[in-house]
Design an enzyme around this catalytic site. Structure first.
Site, PDB file in Angstrom:
ATOM      1  CB  SER A  37       0.334  -3.788  13.559  1.00  0.00           C
ATOM      2  OG  SER A  37       0.700  -4.739  14.323  1.00  0.00           O
ATOM      3  CG  ASN A  89       1.165   0.929   5.498  1.00  0.00           C
ATOM      4  OD1 ASN A  89       1.447   1.160   4.298  1.00  0.00           O
ATOM      5  ND2 ASN A  89       1.219   0.092   6.201  1.00  0.00           N
ATOM      6  CB  SER A 141      -3.020  -0.471  -4.296  1.00  0.00           C
ATOM      7  OG  SER A 141      -2.422  -1.093  -5.002  1.00  0.00           O
ATOM      8  CE1 TYR A 154      -5.506  -4.416  -0.769  1.00  0.00           C
ATOM      9  CE2 TYR A 154      -4.975  -4.701  -3.158  1.00  0.00           C
ATOM     10  CZ  TYR A 154      -4.595  -4.238  -1.777  1.00  0.00           C
ATOM     11  OH  TYR A 154      -3.385  -3.295  -1.716  1.00  0.00           O
ATOM     12  CE  LYS A 158      -5.085  -0.711  -0.224  1.00  0.00           C
ATOM     13  NZ  LYS A 158      -4.293  -0.206   1.004  1.00  0.00           N
ATOM     14  CB  THR A 189       5.042  -6.951   2.012  1.00  0.00           C
ATOM     15  OG1 THR A 189       3.696  -7.340   1.729  1.00  0.00           O
ATOM     16  CG2 THR A 189       5.480  -5.697   1.799  1.00  0.00           C
TER      17      THR A 189
HETATM   18  N1  LIG Z   1       2.545  -5.435  -1.054  1.00  0.00           N
HETATM   19  C1  LIG Z   1       1.848  -5.007  -1.929  1.00  0.00           C
HETATM   20  O1  LIG Z   1       2.012  -5.541  -3.159  1.00  0.00           O
HETATM   21  C2  LIG Z   1       1.031  -3.727  -2.203  1.00  0.00           C
HETATM   22  C3  LIG Z   1       0.975  -2.988  -3.142  1.00  0.00           C
HETATM   23  C4  LIG Z   1       0.297  -1.784  -3.072  1.00  0.00           C
HETATM   24  C5  LIG Z   1      -0.495  -1.536  -1.699  1.00  0.00           C
HETATM   25  N2  LIG Z   1      -0.056  -2.299  -0.652  1.00  0.00           N
HETATM   26  C6  LIG Z   1      -0.775  -1.816   0.444  1.00  0.00           C
HETATM   27  O2  LIG Z   1       0.436  -1.389   1.356  1.00  0.00           O
HETATM   28  C7  LIG Z   1       0.023  -1.725   2.706  1.00  0.00           C
HETATM   29  C8  LIG Z   1       0.855  -2.366   3.688  1.00  0.00           C
HETATM   30  O3  LIG Z   1       0.768  -3.626   3.099  1.00  0.00           O
HETATM   31  P1  LIG Z   1       2.115  -4.536   3.019  1.00  0.00           P
HETATM   32  O4  LIG Z   1       2.383  -4.717   1.668  1.00  0.00           O
HETATM   33  O5  LIG Z   1       3.321  -3.892   3.563  1.00  0.00           O
HETATM   34  O6  LIG Z   1       1.620  -5.838   3.785  1.00  0.00           O
HETATM   35  P2  LIG Z   1       1.934  -6.562   5.373  1.00  0.00           P
HETATM   36  O7  LIG Z   1       3.671  -6.772   5.418  1.00  0.00           O
HETATM   37  O8  LIG Z   1       1.002  -7.859   5.550  1.00  0.00           O
HETATM   38  O9  LIG Z   1       1.518  -5.191   6.353  1.00  0.00           O
HETATM   39  C9  LIG Z   1       0.296  -5.245   6.525  1.00  0.00           C
HETATM   40  C10 LIG Z   1       0.355  -4.280   7.857  1.00  0.00           C
HETATM   41  O10 LIG Z   1      -1.160  -3.993   8.185  1.00  0.00           O
HETATM   42  C11 LIG Z   1      -1.318  -4.223   9.495  1.00  0.00           C
HETATM   43  N3  LIG Z   1      -2.569  -4.480   9.693  1.00  0.00           N
HETATM   44  C12 LIG Z   1      -3.684  -5.485   8.845  1.00  0.00           C
HETATM   45  N4  LIG Z   1      -4.877  -5.428   9.392  1.00  0.00           N
HETATM   46  C13 LIG Z   1      -4.848  -4.592  10.422  1.00  0.00           C
HETATM   47  C14 LIG Z   1      -5.690  -4.372  11.352  1.00  0.00           C
HETATM   48  N5  LIG Z   1      -7.187  -4.959  11.307  1.00  0.00           N
HETATM   49  N6  LIG Z   1      -5.365  -3.461  12.562  1.00  0.00           N
HETATM   50  C15 LIG Z   1      -4.242  -3.136  12.449  1.00  0.00           C
HETATM   51  N7  LIG Z   1      -3.226  -3.253  11.668  1.00  0.00           N
HETATM   52  C16 LIG Z   1      -3.673  -4.191  10.706  1.00  0.00           C
HETATM   53  C17 LIG Z   1      -0.425  -5.429   9.703  1.00  0.00           C
HETATM   54  O11 LIG Z   1      -0.367  -5.795  11.099  1.00  0.00           O
HETATM   55  P3  LIG Z   1      -0.546  -7.349  11.598  1.00  0.00           P
HETATM   56  O12 LIG Z   1       0.231  -8.244  10.910  1.00  0.00           O
HETATM   57  O13 LIG Z   1      -0.085  -6.884  13.183  1.00  0.00           O
HETATM   58  O14 LIG Z   1      -2.058  -7.303  11.845  1.00  0.00           O
HETATM   59  C18 LIG Z   1       0.845  -5.048   9.074  1.00  0.00           C
HETATM   60  O15 LIG Z   1       1.423  -4.038   9.828  1.00  0.00           O
HETATM   61  C19 LIG Z   1      -1.569  -2.353   2.640  1.00  0.00           C
HETATM   62  O16 LIG Z   1      -2.358  -1.348   2.719  1.00  0.00           O
HETATM   63  C20 LIG Z   1      -1.590  -2.671   1.207  1.00  0.00           C
HETATM   64  O17 LIG Z   1      -3.005  -2.709   0.656  1.00  0.00           O
HETATM   65  C21 LIG Z   1       0.626  -3.410  -0.869  1.00  0.00           C
END
Ligand SMILES: NC(=O)c1ccc[n+]([C@@H]2O[C@H](COP(=O)([O-])OP(=O)(O)OC[C@H]3O[C@@H](n4cnc5c(N)ncnc54)[C@H](OP(=O)(O)O)[C@@H]3O)[C@@H](O)[C@H]2O)c1
Length: 264
Positions: A37, A89, A141, A154, A158, A189
């Site tokens: 990350s 991811n 997503s 966003y 997706k 999250t």
């Molecule tokens: N939460 C939801 O409702 C939801 C729904 C559908 C899909 N998703 C998808 O699920 C995935 C994970 O998101 P999450 O919900 O688990 O949120 P999260 O807890 O904010 O996780 C996002 C992750 O991506 C990393 N990241 C972001 N930008 C980055 C970069 N430039 N380089 C390397 N790592 C990066 C973050 O690391 P750092 O913080 O260290 O930068 C973190 O580990 C995403 O693709 C999101 O679009 C989420």
């Protein structure tokens, strides 16, 4: 298709949320893992995963850049083994009206969710296909099937991934490598805070447990399924979105994502 066993997985965006839980699923299944990350939080995540007993390597790299993905590739090569599972991811959201957003923030969403993700898959995917068996999981997503008023870039990113995953799956269908797209709905999250969505209905509504979402995605990946929409309500939403007019879907999205919608 029989469930695949995996022994070495690379998981991006594993410092928190769904990615951390996906990494935990891999580790609990006995696979060594490289997790990546952008921030130093990845090292804390690695410490939390080490008690599973597998090898855990953390890489801090900005995966929205070509050099960041190259750095991750070099670090994985140092392992001396090829991964048999790739989990793309890492991703970020962005609320607000499109014209009110800073272009640098818009660019970061596209560079992380699209460019960085497909460069990661291009770079590592060639080795995996040459290997002749393995698994790819991409976190898309349900947002990808809904024109996301007040989250336009966003949702568009997706939509790209949801579509790309099925295209790649088809292209490499004879290779022994399968591609699965995980399509979660709102999940509890850091995503909503990072995206600036905390004063929206979307940001404040009840959300799914990231551990449950990850488990469903992980199991779908092992089975080699094409996609996994997590949760019954999300499955219904995706089914309805296939028939509803886009203008109606955009209007519905406005109601939950417009800044201040949490208060109305
Ligand atoms: N939460 C939801 O409702 C939801 C729904 C559908 C899909 N998703 C998808 O699920 C995935 C994970 O998101 P999450 O919900 O688990 O949120 P999260 O807890 O904010 O996780 C996002 C992750 O991506 C990393 N990241 C972001 N930008 C980055 C970069 N430039 N380089 C390397 N790592 C990066 C973050 O690391 P750092 O913080 O260290 O930068 C973190 O580990 C995403 O693709 C999101 O679009 C989420």
């Amino acid at each position: 298709m029989a469930d695949q066993q995996i022994s070495f997985a690379v998981i991006t965006g594993a410092s928190s949320g769904i990615g951390f839980e996906l990494a935990r699923c891999c580790a609990e299944a006995g696979a060594d893992i490289v997790i990546a990350s952008d921030t130093a939080e990845i090292f804390e995540a690695a410490d939390r995963l080490k008690p599973t007993g597998v090898k855990v390597e953390a890489v801090q790299a900005d995966l929205s850049t070509i050099s960041g993905v190259d750095e991750l590739y070099a670090r994985v090569r140092q392992f001396g083994r090829q991964p048999d599972a790739l989990i793309a991811n890492a991703g970020r959201g962005l609320g607000q009206g499109f014209l009110d957003e800073d272009f640098s923030d818009i660019r970061r969403v596209i560079d992380t969710n699209i460019t960085g993700t497909i460069y990661f898959l291009h770079k590592f995917g060639r080795d995996l296909v040459q290997r002749g068996d393995g698994r790819i999981l991409i976190t898309g997503s349900i947002a990808g099937v809904i024109p996301g008023a007040f989250q336009a870039v966003y949702n568009g990113s997706k939509a790209f991934l949801d579509s790309f995953a099925y295209a790649l799956r088809n292209e490499i269908k004879e290779s022994g490598v399968t591609v699965t797209v995980l399509m979660p709905g709102p999940t509890d999250t850091d995503f909503f805070e990072t995206a600036g969505l905390t004063d929206t209905k979307l940001g404040t509504e009840k959300k799914a447990d990231p551990a449950k979402v990850a488990k469903e995605g992980f199991e779908a990946m092992l089975r080699g399924d094409g996609h996994e929409v997590t949760g019954f309500a999300n499955k219904m939403q995706v089914m309805m979105a296939r028939f509803a007019p886009d203008s109606m879907l955009a209007e519905q999205h406005r109601k939950i994502a417009e800044p201040g919608s949490a208060r109305h």
